[in-house]
Design an enzyme around this catalytic site. Structure first.
Site, PDB file in Angstrom:
ATOM      1  CB  SER A 177      -0.520   0.102   1.495  1.00 39.86           C
ATOM      2  OG  SER A 177      -2.397   0.414   0.746  1.00 39.86           O
ATOM      3  CG  ASP A 207      -7.056  -2.767  -3.864  1.00 39.77           C
ATOM      4  OD1 ASP A 207      -7.096  -2.766  -3.499  1.00 39.77           O
ATOM      5  OD2 ASP A 207      -5.355  -2.548  -4.087  1.00 39.77           O
ATOM      6  CG  HIS A 261      -4.616  -3.184  -0.484  1.00 37.68           C
ATOM      7  ND1 HIS A 261      -4.335  -2.104  -1.299  1.00 37.68           N
ATOM      8  CD2 HIS A 261      -4.591  -2.741   1.212  1.00 37.68           C
ATOM      9  CE1 HIS A 261      -4.150  -0.911  -0.541  1.00 37.68           C
ATOM     10  NE2 HIS A 261      -3.777  -1.251   0.720  1.00 37.68           N
TER      11      HIS A 261
END
EC number: 3.4.16.5
Length: 480
Positions: free
Chosen positions: A178, A400, A457
């Site tokens: 991320s 994601d 994710h």
């Protein structure tokens, strides 16, 4: 008078070796940080693990949890793991993704993870920046930025090798997820200048590599996954695009901005799970924020469509409101991890000072006050690639929306490196099902881009076997 005979030479040598061994142990892994007994496990692990603090820059104390490899720790690589946010804890990676044990829904029990990354590596989970999780600063000042965080993480890594000198010659890999798309390459540029660290490569999962490419690709992702109607898509094409090029990032056209506000609502605040389009939203369809007793709970980490005026106004209004605010990642149930890590017996086992506040998955003030200095990691990756020393992997779960695969693929393509292996499927063996397509990969000189089919994710949470297989091939420089 009878004189004692001098000790044999081999005894003197043996004594010398014992003294050297004793001295080296005195400088090795800190005994006071070793976790003696971890609550929640039916059986304590056979590998050693440590929890304590590393010195960041200034008066910062960054909490670490280090798990030694289950297979030959002396020769296994050291892998740093950072979660993102900015402002979210790397213990999420340990307890819910690829750590040796995963927290169960009761918030009390830990179960061993058959796909733990410490099966083949020594893994260092670092809570960063200060203010996140159990990390803190003596001055209680938690406003920071990309450059300061990179420097603080670098100093913490130096401190780690001071505390654990037995690992200073092991191969070192920097990994994360991320917003670690910013943390990892900015840190790597510092580490590559320190010859005492044996840096071999870096891997970033669903990373924020470029705000512009992330936003531009997300609109296409949303439309072609059936999230935007034809009317909205047609209006976006009319007002955000010209000469066969669309700008969904910082377009000044008012109609375009209005349309992008609607895209942002659909993707991030309509009840869809931004981290996994095909997974349910934990807790049901959320509102933009909610109240829990006297606390406002916010769920926007502020990484998509950051140039939209309403996004900035909303967070600044919260900061001025004086309300107590907590940040939770959207559509994610953090209760189990929070319950476990706030158990006083767990905190004691992890050597956490009693005066520290409760552990939260993400820190709102760290996130809101964070200054994002870089809009793209292009120059950092080009610097790393120019050395021709390091292997780099960018991998993405392909469902994601927070950091979608298309944006990261565009980013890797934009680095203009020599293509070595054309885009192809990569395979994982699933027991009786045999080999299956796990995703797609294309490889350039010293950098690869890889997707994990059906993962969101948090790739190791959604596809643990595929994630472990990818990780193993990455560490061992095997073809994907």
């Amino acid at each position: 008078m009878i004189r004692a005979a001098p000790p044999p030479l081999f005894l003197l040598l043996l004594l010398l070796l014992l003294l050297v061994s004793w001295a080296s142990r005195g400088e090795a892994a800190p005994d006071q940080d070793e976790i003696q007994r971890l609550p929640g496990l039916a059986k304590q692990p056979s590998f050693r693990q440590y929890s304590g603090y590393l010195k960041g820059s200034g008066s910062k104390h960054l909490h670490y949890w280090f798990v030694e490899s289950q297979k030959d720790p002396e020769n296994s690589p050291v892998v740093l793991w950072l979660n993102g946010g900015p402002g979210c804890s790397s213990l999420d990676g340990l307890l819910t993704e690829h750590g040796p044990f995963l927290v169960q829904p009761d918030g009390v029990t830990l179960e061993y993870n058959p796909y733990s990354w410490n099966l083949i590596a020594n893994v260092l989970y670092l809570e960063s920046p200060a203010g996140v999780g159990f990390s803190y600063s003596d001055d209680k000042f938690y406003a920071t930025n990309d450059t300061e965080v990179a420097q603080s993480n670098f100093e913490a890594l130096q401190d780690f090798f001071r505390l654990f000198p037995e690992y200073k010659n092991n191969k070192l890999f920097l990994t994360g997820e991320s917003y670690a798309g910013i943390y990892i390459p900015t840190l790597a540029v510092l580490v590559m200048q320190d010859p005492s660290m044996n840096l071999q490569g870096l891997a970033v999962g669903n990373g924020l590599s470029s705000y512009e490419q992330n936003d531009n690709s997300l609109v296409y992702f949303a439309y072609y996954h059936g999230l935007l109607g034809n009317r909205l898509w047609s209006s976006l094409q009319t007002h955000c695009c010209s000469q066969n090029k669309c700008n969904f990032y910082d377009n000044k056209d008012l109609e375009c901005v209005t349309n992008l506000q609607e895209v942002a609502r659909i993707v991030g605040n309509s009840g869809l799970n931004i981290y996994n389009l095909y997974a349910p939203c934990a807790g049901g369809v959320p509102s933009h924020f909610r109240y829990e007793k006297d606390t406002v709970v916010v769920q926007d980490l502020g990484n998509i469509f950051t140039r939209l005026p309403l996004k900035r106004m909303w967070h600044q209004a919260l900061l001025r409101s004086g309300d107590k605010v907590r940040m939770d990642p959207p559509c994610t149930n953090t209760t189990a991890a929070s319950t476990y890590l706030n158990n006083p017996y767990v905190r004691k086992a992890l050597n956490i000072p009693e005066q520290l506040p409760q552990w939260d998955m993400c820190n709102f003030l760290v996130n809101l006050q964070y200054r994002r200095l870089y809009r793209s990691m292009n120059s950092q990756y080009l610097k790393l690639l120019s050395s021709q020393k390091y292997q780099i992997l960018l991998y993405n779960g392909d469902v994601d929306m927070a950091c979608n695969f298309m944006g990261d693929e565009w980013f890797v393509d934009s680095l203009n490196q020599k293509m070595e292996v054309q885009r192809r499927p990569w395979l994982v063996k699933y027991g009786d099902s045999g080999e299956q397509i796990a995703g797609f990969v294309k490889e350039f000189s010293h950098i690869a881009f890889l997707t994990i089919k059906g993962a969101g994710h948090m790739v190791p949470t959604d596809k643990p076997l595929a994630a472990f297989t990818m990780f193993s091939r990455f560490l061992n420089k095997q073809p994907y």
